[in-house]
Structures are given as structure tokens and as C-alpha cells.
Design a protein around this motif. Structure first.
Motif, PDB file in Angstrom:
ATOM      1  N   VAL A  70       0.648 -42.278  63.132  1.00  0.00           N
ATOM      2  CA  VAL A  70       1.141 -42.938  61.920  1.00  0.00           C
ATOM      3  C   VAL A  70       0.697 -44.401  61.910  1.00  0.00           C
ATOM      4  O   VAL A  70       0.203 -44.908  60.900  1.00  0.00           O
ATOM      5  CB  VAL A  70       2.686 -42.834  61.833  1.00  0.00           C
ATOM      6  CG1 VAL A  70       3.230 -43.722  60.729  1.00  0.00           C
ATOM      7  CG2 VAL A  70       3.098 -41.391  61.604  1.00  0.00           C
ATOM      8  N   SER A  73      -3.140 -44.742  61.285  1.00  0.00           N
ATOM      9  CA  SER A  73      -3.580 -44.572  59.894  1.00  0.00           C
ATOM     10  C   SER A  73      -3.079 -45.730  59.033  1.00  0.00           C
ATOM     11  O   SER A  73      -3.782 -46.185  58.131  1.00  0.00           O
ATOM     12  CB  SER A  73      -3.127 -43.214  59.344  1.00  0.00           C
ATOM     13  OG  SER A  73      -1.785 -43.252  58.975  1.00  0.00           O
ATOM     14  N   ALA A  74      -1.905 -46.241  59.337  1.00  0.00           N
ATOM     15  CA  ALA A  74      -1.409 -47.394  58.585  1.00  0.00           C
ATOM     16  C   ALA A  74      -2.268 -48.622  58.839  1.00  0.00           C
ATOM     17  O   ALA A  74      -2.598 -49.361  57.912  1.00  0.00           O
ATOM     18  CB  ALA A  74       0.040 -47.674  58.954  1.00  0.00           C
ATOM     19  N   ALA A  77      -5.514 -48.351  57.001  1.00  0.00           N
ATOM     20  CA  ALA A  77      -5.340 -48.582  55.575  1.00  0.00           C
ATOM     21  C   ALA A  77      -5.119 -50.061  55.282  1.00  0.00           C
ATOM     22  O   ALA A  77      -5.676 -50.609  54.334  1.00  0.00           O
ATOM     23  CB  ALA A  77      -4.164 -47.767  55.058  1.00  0.00           C
ATOM     24  N   GLY A  81      -8.546 -50.859  54.278  1.00  0.00           N
ATOM     25  CA  GLY A  81      -8.408 -50.391  52.901  1.00  0.00           C
ATOM     26  C   GLY A  81      -8.787 -51.491  51.939  1.00  0.00           C
ATOM     27  O   GLY A  81      -8.602 -52.660  52.227  1.00  0.00           O
ATOM     28  N   LEU A  84      -5.659 -53.503  48.287  1.00  0.00           N
ATOM     29  CA  LEU A  84      -4.407 -52.801  48.543  1.00  0.00           C
ATOM     30  C   LEU A  84      -3.263 -53.538  47.864  1.00  0.00           C
ATOM     31  O   LEU A  84      -2.976 -54.684  48.177  1.00  0.00           O
ATOM     32  CB  LEU A  84      -4.189 -52.727  50.049  1.00  0.00           C
ATOM     33  CG  LEU A  84      -2.952 -52.003  50.508  1.00  0.00           C
ATOM     34  CD1 LEU A  84      -3.005 -50.551  50.077  1.00  0.00           C
ATOM     35  CD2 LEU A  84      -2.866 -52.089  52.011  1.00  0.00           C
ATOM     36  N   VAL A  94       6.081 -51.355  58.033  1.00  0.00           N
ATOM     37  CA  VAL A  94       5.613 -50.807  59.299  1.00  0.00           C
ATOM     38  C   VAL A  94       6.071 -51.682  60.456  1.00  0.00           C
ATOM     39  O   VAL A  94       6.349 -51.211  61.545  1.00  0.00           O
ATOM     40  CB  VAL A  94       4.073 -50.676  59.313  1.00  0.00           C
ATOM     41  CG1 VAL A  94       3.612 -50.007  60.587  1.00  0.00           C
ATOM     42  CG2 VAL A  94       3.614 -49.869  58.126  1.00  0.00           C
ATOM     43  N   ARG A 162     -17.576 -40.392  56.911  1.00  0.00           N
ATOM     44  CA  ARG A 162     -16.406 -41.152  57.328  1.00  0.00           C
ATOM     45  C   ARG A 162     -15.824 -40.704  58.652  1.00  0.00           C
ATOM     46  O   ARG A 162     -15.482 -41.488  59.498  1.00  0.00           O
ATOM     47  CB  ARG A 162     -15.316 -40.823  56.336  1.00  0.00           C
ATOM     48  CG  ARG A 162     -15.003 -41.885  55.447  1.00  0.00           C
ATOM     49  CD  ARG A 162     -13.886 -41.322  54.704  1.00  0.00           C
ATOM     50  NE  ARG A 162     -14.177 -41.572  53.349  1.00  0.00           N
ATOM     51  CZ  ARG A 162     -13.251 -41.974  52.513  1.00  0.00           C
ATOM     52  NH1 ARG A 162     -12.009 -42.034  52.901  1.00  0.00           N
ATOM     53  NH2 ARG A 162     -13.552 -42.255  51.308  1.00  0.00           N
TER      54      ARG A 162
ATOM     55  N   LEU B  24      -8.698 -44.912  51.001  1.00  0.00           N
ATOM     56  CA  LEU B  24      -8.075 -44.866  52.325  1.00  0.00           C
ATOM     57  C   LEU B  24      -6.684 -45.495  52.258  1.00  0.00           C
ATOM     58  O   LEU B  24      -5.752 -45.058  52.931  1.00  0.00           O
ATOM     59  CB  LEU B  24      -8.943 -45.645  53.318  1.00  0.00           C
ATOM     60  CG  LEU B  24      -8.380 -45.784  54.728  1.00  0.00           C
ATOM     61  CD1 LEU B  24      -8.575 -44.493  55.499  1.00  0.00           C
ATOM     62  CD2 LEU B  24      -9.049 -46.932  55.455  1.00  0.00           C
ATOM     63  N   SER B  25      -6.569 -46.521  51.400  1.00  0.00           N
ATOM     64  CA  SER B  25      -5.311 -47.243  51.293  1.00  0.00           C
ATOM     65  C   SER B  25      -4.143 -46.298  51.070  1.00  0.00           C
ATOM     66  O   SER B  25      -3.122 -46.387  51.724  1.00  0.00           O
ATOM     67  CB  SER B  25      -5.377 -48.235  50.143  1.00  0.00           C
ATOM     68  OG  SER B  25      -6.641 -48.803  50.070  1.00  0.00           O
ATOM     69  N   TRP B  27      -3.933 -42.752  51.309  1.00  0.00           N
ATOM     70  CA  TRP B  27      -3.691 -41.687  52.299  1.00  0.00           C
ATOM     71  C   TRP B  27      -3.352 -42.242  53.668  1.00  0.00           C
ATOM     72  O   TRP B  27      -2.584 -41.648  54.409  1.00  0.00           O
ATOM     73  CB  TRP B  27      -4.897 -40.750  52.383  1.00  0.00           C
ATOM     74  CG  TRP B  27      -5.071 -39.977  51.122  1.00  0.00           C
ATOM     75  CD1 TRP B  27      -6.041 -40.159  50.181  1.00  0.00           C
ATOM     76  CD2 TRP B  27      -4.232 -38.935  50.638  1.00  0.00           C
ATOM     77  NE1 TRP B  27      -5.851 -39.296  49.142  1.00  0.00           N
ATOM     78  CE2 TRP B  27      -4.758 -38.522  49.394  1.00  0.00           C
ATOM     79  CE3 TRP B  27      -3.083 -38.296  51.124  1.00  0.00           C
ATOM     80  CZ2 TRP B  27      -4.177 -37.512  48.635  1.00  0.00           C
ATOM     81  CZ3 TRP B  27      -2.504 -37.287  50.367  1.00  0.00           C
ATOM     82  CH2 TRP B  27      -3.056 -36.914  49.136  1.00  0.00           C
ATOM     83  N   GLY B  28      -3.907 -43.386  53.993  1.00  0.00           N
ATOM     84  CA  GLY B  28      -3.628 -43.991  55.290  1.00  0.00           C
ATOM     85  C   GLY B  28      -2.191 -44.443  55.418  1.00  0.00           C
ATOM     86  O   GLY B  28      -1.595 -44.358  56.481  1.00  0.00           O
ATOM     87  N   LEU B  29      -1.642 -44.913  54.310  1.00  0.00           N
ATOM     88  CA  LEU B  29      -0.278 -45.438  54.368  1.00  0.00           C
ATOM     89  C   LEU B  29       0.777 -44.369  54.122  1.00  0.00           C
ATOM     90  O   LEU B  29       1.951 -44.581  54.382  1.00  0.00           O
ATOM     91  CB  LEU B  29      -0.098 -46.577  53.366  1.00  0.00           C
ATOM     92  CG  LEU B  29      -0.631 -47.919  53.848  1.00  0.00           C
ATOM     93  CD1 LEU B  29      -0.598 -48.946  52.747  1.00  0.00           C
ATOM     94  CD2 LEU B  29       0.181 -48.408  55.038  1.00  0.00           C
ATOM     95  N   PRO B  31       1.624 -41.471  55.648  1.00  0.00           N
ATOM     96  CA  PRO B  31       2.509 -41.059  56.748  1.00  0.00           C
ATOM     97  C   PRO B  31       3.554 -42.110  57.098  1.00  0.00           C
ATOM     98  O   PRO B  31       4.727 -41.784  57.276  1.00  0.00           O
ATOM     99  CB  PRO B  31       1.550 -40.854  57.924  1.00  0.00           C
ATOM    100  CG  PRO B  31       0.207 -40.720  57.340  1.00  0.00           C
ATOM    101  CD  PRO B  31       0.220 -41.463  56.049  1.00  0.00           C
ATOM    102  N   SER B  32       3.123 -43.387  57.158  1.00  0.00           N
ATOM    103  CA  SER B  32       4.088 -44.417  57.550  1.00  0.00           C
ATOM    104  C   SER B  32       5.136 -44.594  56.456  1.00  0.00           C
ATOM    105  O   SER B  32       6.308 -44.829  56.738  1.00  0.00           O
ATOM    106  CB  SER B  32       3.383 -45.735  57.844  1.00  0.00           C
ATOM    107  OG  SER B  32       2.686 -46.193  56.722  1.00  0.00           O
ATOM    108  N   ARG B  33       4.714 -44.456  55.187  1.00  0.00           N
ATOM    109  CA  ARG B  33       5.692 -44.592  54.104  1.00  0.00           C
ATOM    110  C   ARG B  33       6.715 -43.470  54.168  1.00  0.00           C
ATOM    111  O   ARG B  33       7.916 -43.692  53.971  1.00  0.00           O
ATOM    112  CB  ARG B  33       4.986 -44.590  52.752  1.00  0.00           C
ATOM    113  CG  ARG B  33       4.344 -45.924  52.496  1.00  0.00           C
ATOM    114  CD  ARG B  33       3.850 -46.060  51.076  1.00  0.00           C
ATOM    115  NE  ARG B  33       3.323 -47.409  50.894  1.00  0.00           N
ATOM    116  CZ  ARG B  33       2.345 -47.713  50.072  1.00  0.00           C
ATOM    117  NH1 ARG B  33       1.775 -46.776  49.356  1.00  0.00           N
ATOM    118  NH2 ARG B  33       1.935 -48.945  49.967  1.00  0.00           N
ATOM    119  N   LEU B  35       7.568 -41.579  56.879  1.00  0.00           N
ATOM    120  CA  LEU B  35       8.395 -41.689  58.090  1.00  0.00           C
ATOM    121  C   LEU B  35       9.386 -42.844  57.966  1.00  0.00           C
ATOM    122  O   LEU B  35      10.587 -42.679  58.201  1.00  0.00           O
ATOM    123  CB  LEU B  35       7.497 -41.889  59.315  1.00  0.00           C
ATOM    124  CG  LEU B  35       8.212 -41.981  60.660  1.00  0.00           C
ATOM    125  CD1 LEU B  35       8.925 -40.685  60.990  1.00  0.00           C
ATOM    126  CD2 LEU B  35       7.236 -42.331  61.776  1.00  0.00           C
TER     127      LEU B  35
END
Lengths: 267, 309
Positions: A70, A73-74, A77, A81, A84, A94, A162, B24-25, B27-29, B31-33, B35
Motif C-alpha cells: 500500500v 503504490s501510494a 502515485a 504521479g 495530482l 498516509v 511500465r 498512476l495517481s 490507481w496508486g492511491l 489502496p491507501s485511500r 485502507l
């Protein structure tokens, strides 16, 4: 100026006391009657202790994997990313709002009781994954921020997709950060008492919760043996983690240095 | 910063990157959002709601609006239903604030000279000392508290030591605020030393020399040069120590005994046996408010400091 040995002894003396007493043959911790290893034997044969250890390791392992993924990936991003919205807000979330753990622990307890989630393991895994994520996030973000975009752009220029770029370029370069993040998450999960104590049920006692119950029952030399083994394990783990963390930036600098020298030579 | 900027025009360098990290912004965020939203933000709303719910007859609660949880902090309801002022919970809040403040102050007083000493060492020794200071922090919190129990307890090291020195036997230093404070300072210390060290290490030594050249004595140099320049590090350390100290549970439970409670152990007690959830939730809200006030206060001070260099 205080001498550093005096401050070190302040930090280590209490731990040393546990270690010394763990070898005491006497049942009463404070009365030394001779050297003995018998408490280590009884600690290792303690089924409840081994169950608690198993629970702690299982929860910590799952929470480490979940929180590291988690956080990774955060971090990707937030750092990589583009454009944003809510970047700052996402980062704050986070980063875990700085709240005392007990507040989050009772809040989570209320959530689980409202949703009627009775499974102790499930409760622990969800809660631990959540509060470990910020600890996994920080080193990963730091590492990603320090990594130049050039590598990923070069990979993209060479028609890597990617996933290939991530797997072959980004991940290897930020791995030390991912490793220390995972390590931190694991240790934070293994260490947690406040949340685990409220959320664990009969069959899912974690190690700190079990140790708490032993302390409540009165100090015993077996507890000292258990504590000594755990102190030893944490010091070894911490040393490994700190060595990896300390080596990583040096390696990176070396690399940059070499790249710069090479570029100069080309010119 | 980027060496490529030297060879490649900025636009061409940016174009593939933009395409590459597109979407990416989100989908990447995700999971953390999910959880954090589920296990962090939603529970905070729930605890706010429960703090104004009605206590159930056998633990738990019902969703009827009720401010009894908050009024119980100040008032005790007598048998006939009249409210009388009781200071016991206010005293717990006061003790929490005092002990957390004292912990922060003691850690600060200890950390500044230690950090200063470490920062003046040669690089190799410096790294080793930082490692030594950090290491105990990795040992489980409960074991670090337990260590003080066997030092201060009835059959502990300190009473036995005093006994051999001819003092009365069976002295106990446990179950009071001093014992709680001792364990809190010990567990929090590495959290203070690291940020303080980081800021003191960055301090330019020539500024201290300049202060001496200008006839600033040690005290003036500390107050007018060292403290203002290291303020961000000291503030970071203070936050890292003060906020968790406000929510301390283990130290007051194990070292303070049943009577010397702090807000953290009081909350734990209200939820532990299903005693009074709305009251526990109200105390938790009060604790959160205390933390917020402190964080806003330090943020405002930092902003003011930046405005007037």
C-alpha cells in the motif's frame, strides 16, 4: 558536557538488568543465588508463549506485506504521479494524523464491534496494516524522491513497458527504501501493545499482550528469559535494518559519482 | 539536478514522463485511500458519534443522543439524579498534561547536551554513537517498561541496592507518578535525541564562534544563537515525545498502578471491560482535542518564527 558512556549506560542498564536476572537460579528476581539456564528451558517449552509468538509473527508478516505494498503504490502515485489533486491531503492521510495510538485503537474496536467482526486475527491484521503503512511509507518516499527520473525515462525510451520499467529499473533502485520500510512495519507490528490488547480475542493473543499478562501475574525469572531472547532478537534485527539503511545512500552516492565521472570523460 | 537537462530540451524530456505516469495517481492511491479510510478515518467518525450515544445497561451503547459521556468528565450523577462536581477526572487530565509535559522537558534537557556531544565527534564515532542511542528504541516498548518494574519494584535492584547500603529493607518506588515519569522518559528518549541531533549537526560552528567573538557568553550564545537555529529540530522532538506521551497507556498502567491513571489508561479501562463506552469515547475526544490544540499551537509558533527571522 555529559560523557557519552554515561548516557549509553542510562539507555542500556535497564535492559542489562533483565538479561542478568534471566540467568538467576532463584525464583525471586532480585535475590541472586547462582547462574542457571533453566528459565530459558522453561520459556522455550511454554506452549502459550509459542502460540503468542506464532500469532505475532503471522500478524506482523501479513501486515508488513500489505502495508509495504500500500505504501509503495501510494509513494509511486504521490512522487511520480502527474498533476495530482489533493497531493498534500493524500500525503497527510498516509502519514497518519499524529494521534495517540489509544484513540485509534478504541476507534477501531468500535468499528469492528459495529460491523460485528469477531475474528481476532482479521481484526489484528486490518488494524496493524493500517497503522504500519505510514512507517513503511516514509523511507520508500524518501528513496523515491532521491531517485532521478532519468533512469525511468531511459527505460521508457528503450520501449520498456511500465511494468518492466517498474520491475527492472524503479524497484531495484528504491529497494533499500522498500526494505527499511518493510522492516519498520514489521517491528512496529511486533511491538504493538495498545491496539492488540483491545482487539485480540481469546485465540489471538500477541506476544506483547501475553507478556503483559505475565507481568500482571508478577515478575518471574521465566519472563526475564523470554524478555532477554526478545531483546536479543530486536537488537539483531535493528542492526541489520540500520546497516542496510546506512549502506544504501553511500552506494547511491557512489553510483552518482561514477556516472558524473563517466560523463566528464565522455565530454 | 537532472543531468539529462543538459543534453535534452525540457519539453521532450517531460513528454514521455507525462504519458508514462498517466493515471498512476488514481490507481496508486486507491489502496491507501481504502485502507486508511476504512481503518483510520471512519473509526474517528464513529468514536465521535459514540461519545454522544447512550450507555447500554450491560456495556456497549445505543444510538440515542446523550451528553452524559462528556458531563461525566466533570460531574457525578448522584442516586437521586442531581449532578455534583467531581474533580477526579479533571485531575487525571491534569496529571496527563503534567506528566507528558515533564517527559518532554526532561527528554529535551537530556537530549540537547547528548546530541551536542555526539555532533562534535569524528564521523566514524558519530555514526557509532547515533547507532547506540537509537538501538534501545527497537526493543519492545513493554520490555523497556518492564525493565523499570524490576529495577524499582519491591524485590527490585534499587531497593536491594539501598538495603545493602544500610537503608531500610522493602522500599518500593513503584505505583506513583515518579515511577510513571521514569518509564515515560526512558521509552521516549530516542524519539527526542534523533531530531535534536539532526538539527544540532546542521548547526554552523562558525556562528557559535562569531557569537563568542562578539562577547556573547555561553548563556547568551545558547539562548540567542543555538536555540533559535535548532528550534525546528527541538520542536519536532517535542511533538514526537509529547503527543504519544499524552496517550501513554503502558507506563501509567504498569508503573502507576490502579490509582495513578492517565487519560490513555482511563480510556483503555472504559473499553477494556466494556464498562462505559460513551464515556471512554468522550475522554478520547478530549484527548484528541488536547493534541490538536498543541499541534496548532506549535504550527502557529513555527509560522511566526518563519515570518520574523
Amino acid at each position: 558536557m555529559p560523557r557519552s558512556p554515561s548516557s549509553s549506560s542510562y539507555l542500556y542498564a535497564p535492559l542489562a538488568v533483565i538479561v542478568v536476572y534471566s540467568f538467576n537460579a532463584n525464583r525471586v528476581a532480585g535475590v541472586w543465588t547462582g547462574f542457571s539456564l533453566k528459565w530459558y528451558g522453561s520459556a522455550l517449552n511454554n506452549a502459550a508463549l509459542m502460540n503468542a509468538l506464532k500469532t505475532s509473527l503471522t500478524v506482523a508478516a501479513i501486515a508488513t506485506v500489505v502495508s509495504t505494498l500500500v505504501a509503495l503504490s501510494a509513494a509511486l502515485a504521490i512522487i511520480r504521479g502527474k498533476d495530482l489533486r489533493f497531493r498534500k491531503l493524500s500525503e497527510t492521510v498516509v502519514n497518519l494524523p499524529l494521534l495517540p495510538e489509544i484513540v485509534l485503537a478504541v476507534a477501531t474496536l468500535l468499528l469492528f464491534s459495529l460491523l460485528d467482526i469477531q475474528n481476532g486475527m482479521l481484526r489484528l491484521v486490518i488494524a496493524h496494516s493500517a497503522f504500519c503503512t505510514p512507517f513503511a511509507f516514509l523511507p520508500i518516499r524518501a528513496r523515491l524522491q532521491g531517485m532521478s527520473l532519468d533512469f525511468e525515462e531511459a527505460s521508457a525510451d528503450l520501449y520498456a513497458d511500465r511494468w518492466t520499467t517498474f520491475r527492472r529499473v524503479t524497484l531495484p533502485l528504491i529497494f533499500p527504501g522498500v526494505f527499511s520500510g518493510a522492516m519498520l512495519a514489521f517491528l512496529i507490528s511486533m511491538d504493538d501493545f495498545i491496539t492488540s490488547n483491545l482487539l485480540s480475542t481469546g485465540g489471538s493473543t500477541t506476544l506483547p499482550v501475553y507478556i503483559f499478562s505475565l507481568i500482571r501475574a508478577g515478575t518471574s525469572p521465566e519472563l526475564n528469559a523470554i524478555a532477554t531472547l526478545l531483546i536479543l532478537a530486536s537488537l539483531v534485527l535493528a542492526t541489520v535494518a540500520l546497516l542496510v539503511a546506512a549502506r544504501a545512500p553511500a552506494k547511491m552516492q557512489n553510483h552518482n559519482h561514477r556516472t558524473i565521472i563517466k560523463e566528464r570523460n565522455i565530454k | 539536478m537532472t543531468d539529462s537537462a543538459l543534453h535534452i530540451p525540457a519539453e521532450t524530456a517531460r513528454a514521455p514522463r507525462a504519458r508514462f505516469w498517466h493515471d498512476l495517481s488514481f490507481w496508486g492511491l486507491l489502496p491507501s485511500r481504502l485502507l486508511m479510510g476504512f481503518a483510520l478515518i471512519l473509526p474517528i467518525f464513529i468514536i465521535a458519534a459514540v461519545s454522544v450515544a447512550t450507555r447500554g445497561a450491560y456495556g456497549g451503547f445505543t444510538w440515542d443522543f446523550n451528553l452524559a459521556g462528556y458531563s461525566q468528565i466533570l460531574f457525578n450523577e448522584g442516586w437521586t439524579g442531581e449532578l455534583e462536581f467531581t474533580p477526579q477526572y479533571l485531575m487525571i487530565i491534569g496529571r496527563t498534561f503534567l506528566l507528558a509535559g515533564a517527559t518532554t522537558l526532561i527528554c529535551l534537557l537530556f537530549a540537547v547536551p547528548v546530541a551536542y556531544f555526539i555532533s562534535r565527534q569524528p564521523p566514524g564515532r558519530k555514526a557509532a554513537l547515533v547507532y547506540l542511542v537509537t538501538l534501545p528504541f527497537w526493543v519492545s516498548m513493554i520490555l523497556r517498561v518492564y525493565a523499570w518494574m524490576i529495577i524499582l519494584g519491591k524485590d527490585g535492584t534499587l531497593p536491594k541496592l539501598l538495603e545493602t547500603l544500610g537503608l531500610p529493607a522493602g522500599m518500593s518506588f513503584m505505583f506513583n507518578d515518579g515511577a510513571t515519569l521514569t518509564a515515560m522518559v526512558y521509552t521516549a528518549m530516542p524519539l527526542m535525541v534523533l531530531p535534536v541531533f539532526a538539527s544540532i549537526e546542521k548547526l554552523d560552528g562558525t556562528l557559535i564562534e562569531a557569537s563568542h567573538d562578539l562577547y556573547g557568553d555561553r548563556w547568551v550564545t545558547l539562548r540567542r544563537v543555538i536555540l533559535p537555529l535548532t528550534a525546528p529540530g527541538l520542536t519536532a522532538g517535542a511533538i514526537l515525545v509529547f503527543v504519544p506521551s499524552l496517550g501513554a497507556v503502558l507506563e501509567p498502567t504498569l508503573m502507576g498502578g490502579g490509582k495513578q491513571m492517565m487519560m490513555g489508561s482511563l480510556i483503555q479501562l472504559q473499553f477494556g471491560g466494556g464498562r462505559n463506552w460513551p464515556f471512554g469515547a468522550a475522554i478520547a475526544m478530549a484527548l484528541m482535542a488536547l493534541v490538536m490544540v498543541f499541534l496548532i499551537f506549535t504550527a502557529l509558533r513555527a509560522a511566526r518564527r518563519e515570518a520574523t527571522p
